[in-house]
Scaffold this motif. Structure first.
Motif, PDB file in Angstrom:
ATOM      1  N   VAL A   1      -3.734  12.734  -9.231  1.00  0.00           N
ATOM      2  CA  VAL A   1      -4.304  11.945  -8.152  1.00  0.00           C
ATOM      3  C   VAL A   1      -3.568  10.614  -8.086  1.00  0.00           C
ATOM      4  O   VAL A   1      -3.013  10.257  -7.058  1.00  0.00           O
ATOM      5  CB  VAL A   1      -5.822  11.732  -8.339  1.00  0.00           C
ATOM      6  N   ILE A   2      -3.558   9.875  -9.216  1.00  0.00           N
ATOM      7  CA  ILE A   2      -2.881   8.573  -9.241  1.00  0.00           C
ATOM      8  C   ILE A   2      -2.605   8.150 -10.676  1.00  0.00           C
ATOM      9  O   ILE A   2      -3.384   8.433 -11.573  1.00  0.00           O
ATOM     10  CB  ILE A   2      -3.734   7.482  -8.535  1.00  0.00           C
ATOM     11  N   THR A   3      -1.479   7.541 -10.864  1.00  0.00           N
ATOM     12  CA  THR A   3      -1.186   6.724 -12.031  1.00  0.00           C
ATOM     13  C   THR A   3      -0.740   5.392 -11.448  1.00  0.00           C
ATOM     14  O   THR A   3       0.328   5.309 -10.833  1.00  0.00           O
ATOM     15  CB  THR A   3      -0.083   7.342 -12.913  1.00  0.00           C
ATOM     16  N   THR A   4      -1.593   4.384 -11.574  1.00  0.00           N
ATOM     17  CA  THR A   4      -1.340   3.119 -10.896  1.00  0.00           C
ATOM     18  C   THR A   4      -0.256   2.308 -11.597  1.00  0.00           C
ATOM     19  O   THR A   4      -0.118   2.381 -12.822  1.00  0.00           O
ATOM     20  CB  THR A   4      -2.627   2.280 -10.814  1.00  0.00           C
ATOM     21  N   PRO A   5       0.505   1.527 -10.825  1.00  0.00           N
ATOM     22  CA  PRO A   5       1.497   0.647 -11.444  1.00  0.00           C
ATOM     23  C   PRO A   5       0.805  -0.561 -12.084  1.00  0.00           C
ATOM     24  O   PRO A   5      -0.283  -0.959 -11.656  1.00  0.00           O
ATOM     25  CB  PRO A   5       2.384   0.224 -10.272  1.00  0.00           C
ATOM     26  N   GLN A   6       1.433  -1.130 -13.100  1.00  0.00           N
ATOM     27  CA  GLN A   6       0.881  -2.316 -13.765  1.00  0.00           C
ATOM     28  C   GLN A   6       0.801  -3.467 -12.771  1.00  0.00           C
ATOM     29  O   GLN A   6       1.620  -3.540 -11.866  1.00  0.00           O
ATOM     30  CB  GLN A   6       1.747  -2.699 -14.952  1.00  0.00           C
ATOM     31  N   PRO A   7      -0.178  -4.339 -12.878  1.00  0.00           N
ATOM     32  CA  PRO A   7      -1.068  -4.507 -14.020  1.00  0.00           C
ATOM     33  C   PRO A   7      -2.268  -3.550 -14.030  1.00  0.00           C
ATOM     34  O   PRO A   7      -3.027  -3.533 -14.977  1.00  0.00           O
ATOM     35  CB  PRO A   7      -1.549  -5.947 -13.897  1.00  0.00           C
ATOM     36  N   ALA A   8      -2.459  -2.770 -12.978  1.00  0.00           N
ATOM     37  CA  ALA A   8      -3.530  -1.768 -12.994  1.00  0.00           C
ATOM     38  C   ALA A   8      -3.207  -0.715 -14.039  1.00  0.00           C
ATOM     39  O   ALA A   8      -2.055  -0.591 -14.475  1.00  0.00           O
ATOM     40  CB  ALA A   8      -3.673  -1.138 -11.608  1.00  0.00           C
TER      41      ALA A   8
ATOM     42  N   MET B   1       0.850  -1.180   0.000  1.00  0.00           N
ATOM     43  CA  MET B   1       0.000   0.000   0.000  1.00  0.00           C
ATOM     44  C   MET B   1       0.889   1.233   0.000  1.00  0.00           C
ATOM     45  O   MET B   1       1.901   1.272   0.688  1.00  0.00           O
ATOM     46  CB  MET B   1      -0.896  -0.013   1.236  1.00  0.00           C
ATOM     47  N   ASP B   2       0.487   2.237  -0.770  1.00  0.00           N
ATOM     48  CA  ASP B   2       1.204   3.505  -0.825  1.00  0.00           C
ATOM     49  C   ASP B   2       0.269   4.624  -0.377  1.00  0.00           C
ATOM     50  O   ASP B   2      -0.920   4.610  -0.708  1.00  0.00           O
ATOM     51  CB  ASP B   2       1.670   3.826  -2.249  1.00  0.00           C
ATOM     52  N   ILE B   3       0.805   5.564   0.345  1.00  0.00           N
ATOM     53  CA  ILE B   3       0.091   6.798   0.666  1.00  0.00           C
ATOM     54  C   ILE B   3       0.863   7.923  -0.006  1.00  0.00           C
ATOM     55  O   ILE B   3       2.052   8.107   0.260  1.00  0.00           O
ATOM     56  CB  ILE B   3      -0.004   7.037   2.185  1.00  0.00           C
ATOM     57  N   ILE B   4       0.179   8.633  -0.870  1.00  0.00           N
ATOM     58  CA  ILE B   4       0.797   9.762  -1.560  1.00  0.00           C
ATOM     59  C   ILE B   4       0.303  11.017  -0.849  1.00  0.00           C
ATOM     60  O   ILE B   4      -0.882  11.327  -0.874  1.00  0.00           O
ATOM     61  CB  ILE B   4       0.416   9.776  -3.054  1.00  0.00           C
ATOM     62  N   ARG B   5       1.189  11.684  -0.202  1.00  0.00           N
ATOM     63  CA  ARG B   5       0.821  12.813   0.642  1.00  0.00           C
ATOM     64  C   ARG B   5       0.354  14.021  -0.169  1.00  0.00           C
ATOM     65  O   ARG B   5       0.942  14.361  -1.200  1.00  0.00           O
ATOM     66  CB  ARG B   5       1.989  13.233   1.533  1.00  0.00           C
ATOM     67  N   ALA B   6      -0.703  14.654   0.336  1.00  0.00           N
ATOM     68  CA  ALA B   6      -1.192  15.890  -0.262  1.00  0.00           C
ATOM     69  C   ALA B   6      -0.046  16.895  -0.312  1.00  0.00           C
ATOM     70  O   ALA B   6       0.709  17.023   0.644  1.00  0.00           O
ATOM     71  CB  ALA B   6      -2.357  16.442   0.550  1.00  0.00           C
ATOM     72  N   GLY B   7       0.068  17.564  -1.433  1.00  0.00           N
ATOM     73  CA  GLY B   7       1.108  18.567  -1.602  1.00  0.00           C
ATOM     74  C   GLY B   7       2.450  18.011  -2.023  1.00  0.00           C
ATOM     75  O   GLY B   7       3.396  18.766  -2.233  1.00  0.00           O
ATOM     76  N   SER B   8       2.564  16.680  -2.160  1.00  0.00           N
ATOM     77  CA  SER B   8       3.854  16.093  -2.532  1.00  0.00           C
ATOM     78  C   SER B   8       4.114  16.146  -4.036  1.00  0.00           C
ATOM     79  O   SER B   8       5.230  15.901  -4.474  1.00  0.00           O
ATOM     80  CB  SER B   8       3.946  14.641  -2.045  1.00  0.00           C
ATOM     81  N   ARG B   9       3.083  16.436  -4.815  1.00  0.00           N
ATOM     82  CA  ARG B   9       3.224  16.557  -6.269  1.00  0.00           C
ATOM     83  C   ARG B   9       2.701  17.921  -6.683  1.00  0.00           C
ATOM     84  O   ARG B   9       1.585  18.293  -6.324  1.00  0.00           O
ATOM     85  CB  ARG B   9       2.445  15.447  -6.973  1.00  0.00           C
ATOM     86  N   PRO B  10       3.458  18.675  -7.426  1.00  0.00           N
ATOM     87  CA  PRO B  10       3.048  20.047  -7.750  1.00  0.00           C
ATOM     88  C   PRO B  10       1.887  20.103  -8.741  1.00  0.00           C
ATOM     89  O   PRO B  10       1.739  19.245  -9.607  1.00  0.00           O
ATOM     90  CB  PRO B  10       4.302  20.657  -8.368  1.00  0.00           C
ATOM     91  N   THR B  11       1.082  21.141  -8.595  1.00  0.00           N
ATOM     92  CA  THR B  11       0.075  21.478  -9.594  1.00  0.00           C
ATOM     93  C   THR B  11       0.820  21.918 -10.851  1.00  0.00           C
ATOM     94  O   THR B  11       1.853  22.570 -10.763  1.00  0.00           O
ATOM     95  CB  THR B  11      -0.802  22.636  -9.081  1.00  0.00           C
TER      96      THR B  11
END
Length: 133
Positions: free
Chosen positions: A28-35, A1-11
């Motif tokens: 929001v998310i780009t899921t790793p394969q196979p998703a 499981m990953d938590i991507i913190r708010a503000g960790s990726r710039p607009t």
């Protein structure tokens, strides 16, 4: 499981070659394969919109705030509002954006197994300003 913190990726500002007006994107998310899910929060200022485009596996839009417009090629422009969910089937040519006098923010979600968005020409002012059905 990953938590991507708010503000960790710039607009980021949307690529002007594919949009008219000021458009901001927050990943929001780009899921790793196979998703294969990709989701973005997209904010359109009044009058801003995408170019015509298609998605090989379709796209879902969930309108978070404001009032927007969307059009499927060959059909009338339609108004979309906060709380609306829109499904655009695979390879259907369409555009979406804010109303002329109101900003709109939506979450755009699509699978990307078979390629990325196919961008086309800008939406004409006449098409954009047509009264919604």
């Amino acid at each position: 499981m990953d938590i991507i913190r708010a503000g960790s990726r710039p607009t980021r500002t949307a690529d002007a070659s594919n949009f008219t007006g000021a458009v901001m994107m927050d990943p929001v998310i780009t899921t790793p394969q196979p998703a294969s899910l990709r989701a973005l929060l997209v904010t359109f200022t009044p009058g801003a919109r995408t170019n015509w485009h298609t998605h090989p596996l379709g796209q879902t839009l969930f309108v978070l705030s404001g009032v927007g417009r969307i059009q499927r090629e060959g059909e009338p422009v339609r108004a979309i509002h906060a709380g609306d969910t829109v499904w655009i089937p695979p390879n259907v040519r369409h555009w979406h954006g804010a109303a002329p006098d109101c900003a709109m923010r939506h979450m755009a979600m699509q699978e990307e197994r078979d390629g990325a968005t196919a961008w086309a020409e800008p939406v004409s002012d006449a098409d954009y300003r047509a009264a919604p059905a």
